[in-house]
Each structure stands twice: as C-alpha cells, then as structure tokens.
Design an enzyme around this catalytic site. Sequence first.
Site, PDB file in Angstrom:
ATOM      1  N   GLU A   1       0.832  -1.213   0.000  1.00 16.58           N
ATOM      2  CA  GLU A   1       0.000   0.000   0.000  1.00 16.58           C
ATOM      3  C   GLU A   1       0.865   1.261   0.000  1.00 16.58           C
ATOM      4  O   GLU A   1       0.609   2.208  -0.734  1.00 16.58           O
ATOM      5  CB  GLU A   1      -0.903   0.047   1.243  1.00 16.58           C
ATOM      6  CG  GLU A   1      -1.838  -1.121   1.418  1.00 16.58           C
ATOM      7  CD  GLU A   1      -1.257  -2.166   2.342  1.00 16.58           C
ATOM      8  OE1 GLU A   1      -0.116  -2.601   2.132  1.00 16.58           O
ATOM      9  OE2 GLU A   1      -1.972  -2.565   3.285  1.00 16.58           O
TER      10      GLU A   1
ATOM     11  N   CYS B   1      -0.198   1.578   7.264  1.00 15.46           N
ATOM     12  CA  CYS B   1      -0.779   1.821   5.936  1.00 15.46           C
ATOM     13  C   CYS B   1      -2.136   2.524   6.048  1.00 15.46           C
ATOM     14  O   CYS B   1      -2.453   3.389   5.227  1.00 15.46           O
ATOM     15  CB  CYS B   1      -0.895   0.518   5.162  1.00 15.46           C
ATOM     16  SG  CYS B   1       0.730  -0.147   4.710  1.00 15.46           S
TER      17      CYS B   1
HETATM   18 ZN   LIG Z   1       0.972  -2.056   5.957  1.00 15.69          ZN
END
Ligand SMILES: [Zn+2]
Length: 151
Positions: free
Chosen positions: A57, A88
């Site tokens: 990500e 993330c």
């Molecule tokens: Zn992550």
Amino acid sequence: MTRWPLPQPMALALEQARKAVRAGEVPIGAVIMKDGEIVAAAHNETRALPDPTAHAELLAIRRAAQTLGQERLDGCELWVTLEPCAMCAGAIAHARIPRLYYAAPDPKGGAVEHGARVFEHAQSLHVPEVYAGLGAEEAGELLREFFRARR
Ligand SMILES: [Zn+2]
C-alpha cells in the site's frame, strides 16, 4: 459455489501478490486506480529494498503521488489483497484516498476492522469508504501457501 470473476483492479492486485511470491516477499499486492485507469501497482518489497515500511500500500501510494504530482490522492481507489496495517491505514488517511477495497481480513496485523481500527477514531484525518471481502479467498490462499512453504 460459483466463483464470479473479480473486478479487474482486485485481479491486478492479486497478480502483484503472486509477483511478490516469486520475489520471495510476503504475497500482498496493491493497485491504485483513478477514473478507471491504473495509476500505480506494487507488492511488498520489505526484503528487497530492505525497508520495513515497504508495504504494498505504501509503495503504491508513493508511486501514485509521484505519477500524479500531488500529495493527496483525491478521486483514487486503493485496492489491496489484505486488510491494511496501522501504518498503511494512517498513510491512506494522510493521502485522503476516498475508497479502500481490501480482500482478506487480517485479525493479527490488520487495523481497519481489527486491532487499532484506525478509521474509527475521531482523530483520523480522513475516513475512506471501505469495501472488504472481494478476492478474500484467493488472497488468503496465497498467504497460507506462502507461510506453509516457509515452515
Ligand atoms: Zn501495511
């Protein structure tokens, strides 16, 4: 049970996860879409770089921001094969990504519907729409195979 074809972005994210396996990385893939076009694609590269923050990500968010030349990813969708971790999820909020699609839940490391539940805090800078479960079977199987093979 009938398996319906997955939406193309999730199929591409799974393809990234398979690329990660071939590179000896944990099989997690991510794709960022804008107006139906792919802006960025990435898989985990924590070993290759080596960089503990090189989650699929984060790499996809960095690449998309560079490609679009802007720090906020307005109008973008992030498609990822596993529930994002707290780091993330924080990056998704900073990037102001309007929509998040993730495949498999991650009861151990996830921070969207598990653990820190980042977007449920009043302090979250931004709350994306979240769609979970598309491709969960495929994504989960890739991860199980990967960790089985390493034992
Ligand atoms: Zn992550």
